[in-house]
Design an enzyme around this catalytic site. Structure first.
Site, PDB file in Angstrom:
ATOM      1  CE  LYS A   1      26.179 -59.730   7.886  1.00 51.73           C
ATOM      2  NZ  LYS A   1      26.417 -60.319   6.613  1.00 51.73           N
TER       3      LYS A   1
ATOM      4  CD  GLU B   1      43.153 -59.424   5.239  1.00 52.85           C
ATOM      5  OE1 GLU B   1      43.082 -58.373   4.557  1.00 52.85           O
ATOM      6  OE2 GLU B   1      42.947 -60.562   4.805  1.00 52.85           O
TER       7      GLU B   1
ATOM      8  CB  CYS C   1      42.999 -60.017   1.119  1.00 55.88           C
ATOM      9  SG  CYS C   1      43.444 -61.533   1.949  1.00 55.88           S
TER      10      CYS C   1
ATOM     11  CD  GLU D   1      41.608 -54.936  -2.891  1.00 50.46           C
ATOM     12  OE1 GLU D   1      40.667 -54.368  -2.304  1.00 50.46           O
ATOM     13  OE2 GLU D   1      42.246 -55.882  -2.397  1.00 50.46           O
TER      14      GLU D   1
HETATM   15  P1  NDP Z   1      32.433 -55.137   2.630  1.00 49.84           P
HETATM   16  O1  NDP Z   1      33.853 -54.994   2.915  1.00 49.84           O
HETATM   17  O2  NDP Z   1      31.630 -53.890   2.526  1.00 49.84           O
HETATM   18  O3  NDP Z   1      31.811 -56.056   3.756  1.00 49.84           O
HETATM   19  C1  NDP Z   1      30.482 -56.425   3.758  1.00 49.84           C
HETATM   20  C2  NDP Z   1      30.206 -57.087   5.083  1.00 49.84           C
HETATM   21  O4  NDP Z   1      30.415 -56.164   6.141  1.00 49.84           O
HETATM   22  C3  NDP Z   1      28.795 -57.592   5.182  1.00 49.84           C
HETATM   23  O5  NDP Z   1      28.812 -58.802   5.904  1.00 49.84           O
HETATM   24  C4  NDP Z   1      28.113 -56.489   5.980  1.00 49.84           C
HETATM   25  O6  NDP Z   1      27.022 -57.005   6.701  1.00 49.84           O
HETATM   26  C5  NDP Z   1      29.227 -56.089   6.924  1.00 49.84           C
HETATM   27  N1  NDP Z   1      29.090 -54.734   7.457  1.00 49.84           N
HETATM   28  C6  NDP Z   1      28.756 -53.598   6.800  1.00 49.84           C
HETATM   29  N2  NDP Z   1      28.738 -52.547   7.658  1.00 49.84           N
HETATM   30  C7  NDP Z   1      29.081 -53.033   8.879  1.00 49.84           C
HETATM   31  C8  NDP Z   1      29.257 -52.454  10.170  1.00 49.84           C
HETATM   32  N3  NDP Z   1      29.072 -51.158  10.409  1.00 49.84           N
HETATM   33  N4  NDP Z   1      29.605 -53.269  11.187  1.00 49.84           N
HETATM   34  C9  NDP Z   1      29.807 -54.588  10.978  1.00 49.84           C
HETATM   35  N5  NDP Z   1      29.660 -55.190   9.780  1.00 49.84           N
HETATM   36  C10 NDP Z   1      29.312 -54.410   8.738  1.00 49.84           C
HETATM   37  O7  NDP Z   1      32.280 -56.113   1.385  1.00 49.84           O
HETATM   38  P2  NDP Z   1      31.818 -56.026  -0.090  1.00 49.84           P
HETATM   39  O8  NDP Z   1      31.356 -57.358  -0.418  1.00 49.84           O
HETATM   40  O9  NDP Z   1      30.904 -54.861  -0.329  1.00 49.84           O
HETATM   41  O10 NDP Z   1      33.196 -55.766  -0.864  1.00 49.84           O
HETATM   42  C11 NDP Z   1      33.697 -54.481  -1.079  1.00 49.84           C
HETATM   43  C12 NDP Z   1      35.153 -54.536  -1.489  1.00 49.84           C
HETATM   44  O11 NDP Z   1      35.927 -55.099  -0.450  1.00 49.84           O
HETATM   45  C13 NDP Z   1      35.451 -55.416  -2.694  1.00 49.84           C
HETATM   46  O12 NDP Z   1      35.259 -54.732  -3.872  1.00 49.84           O
HETATM   47  C14 NDP Z   1      36.895 -55.782  -2.479  1.00 49.84           C
HETATM   48  O13 NDP Z   1      37.734 -54.803  -3.025  1.00 49.84           O
HETATM   49  C15 NDP Z   1      37.051 -55.777  -0.972  1.00 49.84           C
HETATM   50  N6  NDP Z   1      37.071 -57.111  -0.374  1.00 49.84           N
HETATM   51  C16 NDP Z   1      38.176 -57.481   0.317  1.00 49.84           C
HETATM   52  C17 NDP Z   1      38.267 -58.726   0.865  1.00 49.84           C
HETATM   53  C18 NDP Z   1      39.474 -59.165   1.599  1.00 49.84           C
HETATM   54  O14 NDP Z   1      39.761 -60.348   1.606  1.00 49.84           O
HETATM   55  N7  NDP Z   1      40.167 -58.280   2.282  1.00 49.84           N
HETATM   56  C19 NDP Z   1      37.203 -59.700   0.698  1.00 49.84           C
HETATM   57  C20 NDP Z   1      36.053 -59.217  -0.013  1.00 49.84           C
HETATM   58  C21 NDP Z   1      36.007 -57.959  -0.520  1.00 49.84           C
HETATM   59  P3  NDP Z   1      25.572 -56.312   6.661  1.00 49.84           P
HETATM   60  O15 NDP Z   1      25.218 -56.098   5.239  1.00 49.84           O
HETATM   61  O16 NDP Z   1      24.685 -57.311   7.336  1.00 49.84           O
HETATM   62  O17 NDP Z   1      25.696 -55.080   7.468  1.00 49.84           O
END
Ligand code: NDP
Length: 473
Positions: free
Chosen positions: A173, A246, A280, A377
């Site tokens: 996904k 990660e 990241c 962050e």
């Molecule tokens: P999130 O970290 O909250 O991830 C969102 C994803 O996780 C969506 O695909 C969502 O799918 C899924 N998700 C949510 N709850 C669950 C669950 N219980 N089980 C499985 N999947 C789940 O991303 P955001 O875009 O909201 O970003 C938030 C922050 O994360 C950013 O501000 C940034 O700081 C950080 N970030 C870090 C990254 C990295 O590379 N480490 C990359 C991007 C963001 P669904 O909506 O269908 O549930």
């Protein structure tokens, strides 16, 4: 505009509901994306389960050959992939230091090819007159992959390729913000991979949790935020799924007193502003020794003010917009807090273009630990530069947060730098570099940055379980 389709069991599947994917440079609709239902997800998981039997029975060399073919087929569509990536993610086609969509695309091909050439061989633990003990590695089954919006193609490849090479099948996904590149990738992959081996479902709101709690999925690999990583741990506990999480970090870079600022300023800038800071393992807090502080601030400001913000499709754009409004608002809020604390904005700090999610490259000096911009962050194009007197204080500052993904030390004295590096609490430390991940070098976090590693032999092993055979002669 033709909507995209889900990829399930080798077929392109339409859904009854769709949502718009926006171009962050001008908020126009790039395309409509299918919203998968729970039934679609169940079909994808069932297809992956069925495909697992024959896919895992292939010799690893046969799977390798198919994955290498896949890289070739994707390479043939380079322009299409790069354009789609720029339109949905915002990153420039080329960008400053060539770190744009071309960089992500070339990295994708390199990662597929390098990883596909890894091997999984049995290990002999003991072999004497009475007993031979062999360690074999077996694939796990169906792997659920959930990927973010910063590198939609590359991070998906980091998940998918080792999983498939090891003999697993995948239901993935992509982020709902940037789902198109991977839907297209999944479509292209059907020319090469047997049906059900790679399935792509898209949606938002509850699909992620349905994946992480699905009883027929054996492992989740997730790249994203710490709170969501923790939610995944909870919902994955039903069938004791394995996890690789990660979860990003807040990487510190420590610049020692002996550096030649001119030699390293561009590299430091690129480490912090790669992908507009939405990386990241980007350098997110820069600690600079007082003896070179002003010089470093000036050198970085010169580079930052030479950057051109703009639509990623324009050839002369150095930095595009942020990918989404939520991230733009985080950056604005951290900047506001820094302003209220009296920090100095060396450049940037004000939104000048509101047609997309633009924020100019921003450098902030005269700021200390405790400010939100240092402690949280930012994941965007704004870098706090903190002055230190004693390196012990810089090490303590680097280690004081609850996250630990990467870190760096900058010095001409490699012995001294290594001594500092060895004390940094993070999964990877670079000396005179930062954010340079490679397919051969294991990469992962400590503390709230998650657990499990990606890349290299250790990364591949995470997609297997150990099968030990004791043979008494
Ligand atoms: P999130 O970290 O909250 O991830 C969102 C994803 O996780 C969506 O695909 C969502 O799918 C899924 N998700 C949510 N709850 C669950 C669950 N219980 N089980 C499985 N999947 C789940 O991303 P955001 O875009 O909201 O970003 C938030 C922050 O994360 C950013 O501000 C940034 O700081 C950080 N970030 C870090 C990254 C990295 O590379 N480490 C990359 C991007 C963001 P669904 O909506 O269908 O549930």
């Amino acid at each position: 505009m033709k909507p995209f389709k889900l990829v399930i069991n080798g077929s392109l599947v339409e859904t009854s509901e769709y949502f718009d994917v926006l171009n962050p440079a001008d908020k126009s609709v790039v395309a409509r994306c299918p919203k998968a239902t729970e039934a679609d997800l169940n079909n994808a998981v069932a297809a992956a389960n069925t495909a697992f039997e024959s896919w895992s029975a292939l010799d690893i060399s046969e799977r390798r050959e198919l994955l290498l073919k896949l890289a070739d087929v994707v390479e043939d569509k380079a322009e299409e992939f790069k354009t789609l990536l720029t339109k949905e993610q915002g990153k420039p086609l080329q960008g400053f230091a060539n770190l744009g969509a071309g960089f992500e695309f070339e990295g994708t091909l390199n990662w597929i090819r390098t990883t596909a050439n890894f091997d999984i061989k049995p290990k002999i633990i003991e072999d004497n007159d009475t007993v031979r003990i062999e360690l074999h590695r077996k694939p796990l089954g169906v792997v659920g992959s959930i990927t973010p919006w910063n590198y939609p193609l590359l991070i998906s490849i980091w998940h998918i390729i080792p999983a498939l090479l090891a003999g697993n099948t995948v239901v993935m996904k992509p982020s709902e913000m940037t789902p198109l590149t991977m839907l297209r990738f999944g479509e292209v992959a059907q020319e090469i991979l047997p049906p059900g081996v790679l399935n792509i479902v898209t949606g938002a709101g509850e699909l992620g949790a349905l994946i992480s709690s699905h009883e027929d999925i054996q492992k989740i690999v997730f790249t994203g935020s710490t709170p969501t990583g923790k939610a995944i741990m909870k919902s994955a506990s039903g069938n004791l799924k394995r996890l690789t999480l990660e979860l990003g970090g807040n990487d510190a870079g420590i610049v020692l007193d002996d550096v030649n600022v001119d030699d390293i300023a561009e590299k430091i800038f690129a480490s912090a502003f790669i992908n507009n800071g939405q990386t990241c393992a980007a350098l997110k807090r820069l600690y600079v020794h007082e003896s070179v502080y002003d010089e470093m601030c000036n050198a970085l400001t010169k580079i930052a003010t030479s950057m051109k913000n703009g639509n990623g499709m324009d050839k002369d754009t150095d930095l595009g917009p942020l990918q989404n409004e939520q991230q733009l608002n985080i950056v604005k809020e951290l900047a506001e807090d820094a302003k209220q604390r009296g920090a100095t904005f060396l450049c940037g700090g004000e939104v000048v273009d509101e047609k997309g999610y633009f924020y100019p490259p921003t450098l902030v000096s005269n700021i200390e630990d405790g400010a939100k911009l240092v402690d949280i962050e930012q994941f965007g194009p704004i870098l706090p530069i903190i002055k230190f007197h004693d390196v012990e204080d810089a090490i303590a500052s680097a280690n004081r947060l609850g996250v630990g993904l990467g870190g760096s030390v900058w010095s001409q004295d490699l012995i001294k730098a290594q001594r500092v590096a060895s004390r940094m609490q993070c999964g990877t430390v670079w000396i005179n570099s930062h954010a340079a991940v490679l397919p051969i070098a294991p990469f992962g976090g400590v503390k709230d940055s998650g657990f499990g590693v990606e890349f290299g032999e250790e990364g591949l092993n995470e997609y297997t379980s150990v099968h030990t055979i004791h043979i008494y002669k």
